[in-house]
Design a protein around this motif. Sequence first.
Motif, PDB file in Angstrom:
ATOM      1  N   UNK A  99      -3.512   8.984   9.232  1.00  0.00           N
ATOM      2  CA  UNK A  99      -2.941   7.887   8.440  1.00  0.00           C
ATOM      3  C   UNK A  99      -1.506   8.207   8.053  1.00  0.00           C
ATOM      4  N   UNK A 100      -1.256   9.454   7.639  1.00  0.00           N
ATOM      5  CA  UNK A 100       0.092   9.829   7.198  1.00  0.00           C
ATOM      6  C   UNK A 100       1.105   9.701   8.334  1.00  0.00           C
ATOM      7  N   UNK A 101       0.733  10.145   9.519  1.00  0.00           N
ATOM      8  CA  UNK A 101       1.647  10.053  10.664  1.00  0.00           C
ATOM      9  C   UNK A 101       1.939   8.590  10.990  1.00  0.00           C
ATOM     10  N   UNK A 102       0.902   7.754  10.992  1.00  0.00           N
ATOM     11  CA  UNK A 102       1.107   6.336  11.298  1.00  0.00           C
ATOM     12  C   UNK A 102       1.928   5.647  10.210  1.00  0.00           C
ATOM     13  N   UNK A 103       1.723   6.053   8.959  1.00  0.00           N
ATOM     14  CA  UNK A 103       2.479   5.496   7.837  1.00  0.00           C
ATOM     15  C   UNK A 103       3.970   5.807   7.983  1.00  0.00           C
ATOM     16  N   UNK A 104       4.282   7.065   8.294  1.00  0.00           N
ATOM     17  CA  UNK A 104       5.681   7.447   8.465  1.00  0.00           C
ATOM     18  C   UNK A 104       6.276   6.811   9.713  1.00  0.00           C
ATOM     19  N   UNK A 105       5.448   6.547  10.712  1.00  0.00           N
ATOM     20  CA  UNK A 105       5.926   5.861  11.903  1.00  0.00           C
ATOM     21  C   UNK A 105       6.379   4.438  11.567  1.00  0.00           C
TER      22      UNK A 105
ATOM     23  N   UNK B  31       0.837  -1.202   0.000  1.00  0.00           N
ATOM     24  CA  UNK B  31       0.000   0.000   0.000  1.00  0.00           C
ATOM     25  C   UNK B  31       0.870   1.248   0.000  1.00  0.00           C
ATOM     26  N   UNK B  32       0.546   2.181  -0.885  1.00  0.00           N
ATOM     27  CA  UNK B  32       1.184   3.491  -0.851  1.00  0.00           C
ATOM     28  C   UNK B  32       0.443   4.362   0.157  1.00  0.00           C
ATOM     29  N   UNK B  33       1.044   5.489   0.474  1.00  0.00           N
ATOM     30  CA  UNK B  33       0.416   6.395   1.425  1.00  0.00           C
ATOM     31  C   UNK B  33      -0.929   6.888   0.917  1.00  0.00           C
ATOM     32  N   UNK B  34      -0.989   7.296  -0.347  1.00  0.00           N
ATOM     33  CA  UNK B  34      -2.245   7.819  -0.885  1.00  0.00           C
ATOM     34  C   UNK B  34      -3.315   6.742  -0.943  1.00  0.00           C
TER      35      UNK B  34
END
Length: 452
Positions: free
Chosen positions: A145-151, A26-29
């Motif tokens: 979602x973005x913060x969790x993804x980068x985490x 899965x990508x971020x978007x």
Amino acid sequence: MKHIIVSLMMLACMLGSLPLYAQKTWTLQECIDYAIEHNIDLQKQAELVNQQKIQLNSANNARLPQLSAEVDDDFVFHQNLSNGLLPSTDGSASYSNLTGLSGSLNASLPIYDGRLDGRRKVAQFNLESVLARQDQARKDIGIHIAVQYLNILYHQGLAKVCRQQVELSGDFVSKAEKQFEQGAKPESELVQARSQLAEDEYQLAVAEGDEQLSTIQLAQLLMLEDVSDFRIYDPSLETDILLPRMLPPADSLFSMAENSYPDILAAQADIRAAEAGVKLERSQLFPTLDLIGSIGTQGYRVSNDKYYSLMPDFSRQLEKNHLEIIGLRLKFPIFSALQTRNAINLAQSQVTMQKLNLADRRLLLRTEIEQAYYNANIAFSRHEAAKKAEISAHTNYDYQLKSYEAGRTTIFDLNLVNQQWLRTLQDVLQSKYDYLIRLKILDFYISNEFTD
């Protein structure tokens, strides 16, 4: 053998036909789009929007004429027939039970009613408010979602560093064992090398566990049924670090966000709705004018045989008692027990409350943008300093490794330098993703454009 080959071919075909949904990365978007589509809170928000659209539609159609049909079937006990209904045959009162049937078709059309326009405006501004809050909810989901993804990416990088450290510690153990066997190093250095390897393996297990937990947390945020095979795409984010974004001043960022930030737009719509509510309540003081019309008929049937022959045929009554009415209905409000006055005062108080709410939202937005702006600059400075520290620590490690191999230093000194280098690698990772998270937060306030 032929049967085995055929079975393997059939199995390969079956596996090839299975959906690859679980194996996809899965990508971020993609994560953000999926969360926005399936989030329950957003689905509730969509229903609120739908309800407000229905209310606006009702307000827009309030000027259409109203039409209703009415049918009454009555049974009257002990009716005095000689009291205006039928003439008395012998001069005395006579009583009987009556069955009555009446029907009418009624219509009304508002000509002047100040409340109709007020209700339409209130409904329109309320719709604007819920639409803005729906957009705000999407933004909240996106940044979460973005913060969790980068985490997850941070923990992946940390686990990678720990694996490299385990490999280095393994090499130290091999070298210490070889030198101990040759009598070049004491056994204490071998024990120290093995102890460091065990510690590094433990840190690797912790890092891999954190990576797995953070991945599962994101999958749960997406509300996926199966989180065991969830994977994310690890994009190259170095360009964001090597080419730091030239951020405008915090005041400029606030000006850019203020005119388009959904929470501010919702508060502004709430003010307009409250002001329209004041006009709506004041319209209760003015008269209303309606055009009305009605078409009706009625008939009776008596149970008294003495008068039954005197009553016209029931169907003929319905035909002859036809009644048509058209006219104007003007209503003046006179006294409403001070209800209208209190409603106006409450509506004015609501305007004041909504203006205070807008001021509070603006202050909160400015504070959050300023914090995100300065945190982004601080995070980038920390990242630049961490990179320099990592280069220096790596150089020191290379020097100590050569000294150890030449027999000028002990493994204790080498492990100490190695741990210092490991900490600088972790600092580089932490500052890197901290900086990227700050940039994503600024994107959230300004444009909500999340890119991989």
